[in-house]
Write a protein that holds these residues in place. Sequence first.
Motif, short mmCIF file in Angstrom:
data_model
loop_
_atom_site.label_atom_id
_atom_site.label_comp_id
_atom_site.label_asym_id
_atom_site.label_seq_id
_atom_site.Cartn_x
_atom_site.Cartn_y
_atom_site.Cartn_z
N LEU A 21 0.95 -1.12 0.02
CA LEU A 21 0.10 0.09 -0.10
C LEU A 21 0.84 1.30 0.01
O LEU A 21 0.51 2.10 -0.77
CB LEU A 21 -0.97 0.11 1.23
CG LEU A 21 -1.99 -1.06 1.21
CD1 LEU A 21 -2.98 -1.06 2.61
CD2 LEU A 21 -3.14 -0.76 -0.05
N ARG A 22 1.94 1.12 0.79
CA ARG A 22 2.91 2.41 0.83
C ARG A 22 3.47 2.57 -0.69
O ARG A 22 3.40 3.84 -1.09
CB ARG A 22 4.02 1.88 1.87
CG ARG A 22 4.90 3.42 2.03
CD ARG A 22 6.16 3.22 2.83
NE ARG A 22 6.93 1.96 2.48
CZ ARG A 22 7.77 2.33 1.35
NH1 ARG A 22 7.81 3.53 0.70
NH2 ARG A 22 8.73 1.46 1.01
N LEU A 23 3.98 1.80 -1.06
CA LEU A 23 4.49 1.73 -2.64
C LEU A 23 3.26 2.30 -3.65
O LEU A 23 3.82 3.09 -4.50
CB LEU A 23 4.82 0.45 -3.05
CG LEU A 23 6.25 -0.14 -2.47
CD1 LEU A 23 6.35 -1.52 -2.83
CD2 LEU A 23 7.48 0.73 -2.73
N LEU A 24 1.94 1.75 -3.45
CA LEU A 24 1.20 2.08 -4.31
C LEU A 24 0.67 3.64 -4.12
O LEU A 24 0.56 4.34 -5.11
CB LEU A 24 -0.04 1.22 -4.31
CG LEU A 24 -0.07 -0.26 -4.63
CD1 LEU A 24 -1.25 -0.85 -4.30
CD2 LEU A 24 0.33 -0.05 -6.25
N ARG A 25 0.65 3.99 -2.73
CA ARG A 25 0.33 5.24 -2.56
C ARG A 25 1.31 6.20 -3.01
O ARG A 25 1.14 7.52 -3.52
CB ARG A 25 0.21 5.52 -1.06
CG ARG A 25 -0.97 5.18 -0.14
CD ARG A 25 -0.98 5.48 0.91
NE ARG A 25 -2.05 4.54 1.76
CZ ARG A 25 -1.64 3.59 2.56
NH1 ARG A 25 -0.35 3.47 2.95
NH2 ARG A 25 -2.38 2.66 2.99
N ASN A 26 2.63 6.03 -2.93
CA ASN A 26 3.85 6.98 -3.41
C ASN A 26 4.20 6.96 -4.96
O ASN A 26 5.17 7.32 -5.41
CB ASN A 26 4.91 6.66 -2.72
CG ASN A 26 4.83 6.83 -1.13
OD1 ASN A 26 4.01 7.83 -0.84
ND2 ASN A 26 5.30 6.23 -0.19
N ALA A 27 3.45 5.79 -5.58
CA ALA A 27 3.85 5.57 -7.20
C ALA A 27 3.31 6.83 -7.77
O ALA A 27 2.17 7.43 -7.67
CB ALA A 27 3.02 4.42 -7.44
#
Length: 104
Positions: A21-27
């Motif tokens: 989720l963190r990676l997706l939010r910061n993508a």
Amino acid sequence: MLSWNPTGLMATGLDQPEETLRLLRNAPASVVQTMDLDGTPVRACGGMSYHAAGAAMAEALLTEGRTDFGCVGSGLDRDIVDPDRGEDTVAQRIASPLRIDLCL
């Protein structure tokens, strides 16, 4: 995958590990999560509400006078998608649903 600088990402489900989720939010790319509408997407989602579909199906069966229900699945004790499956108000109207956990 993010190192390839994609213009969009599609992920299945809303139940991702926190790191994902963190990676997706910061993508820097557009993110769409598919399959499930019951939850909070990172940005956008498309699919259906499995809670609403299950409630509608149970309501239709109850309206027909059916009262004997069962749930057959595998690994129900590890169900990360819907740990509250069968705990909604429609399910509570069913006297004693039968649950069978298949161990394959």
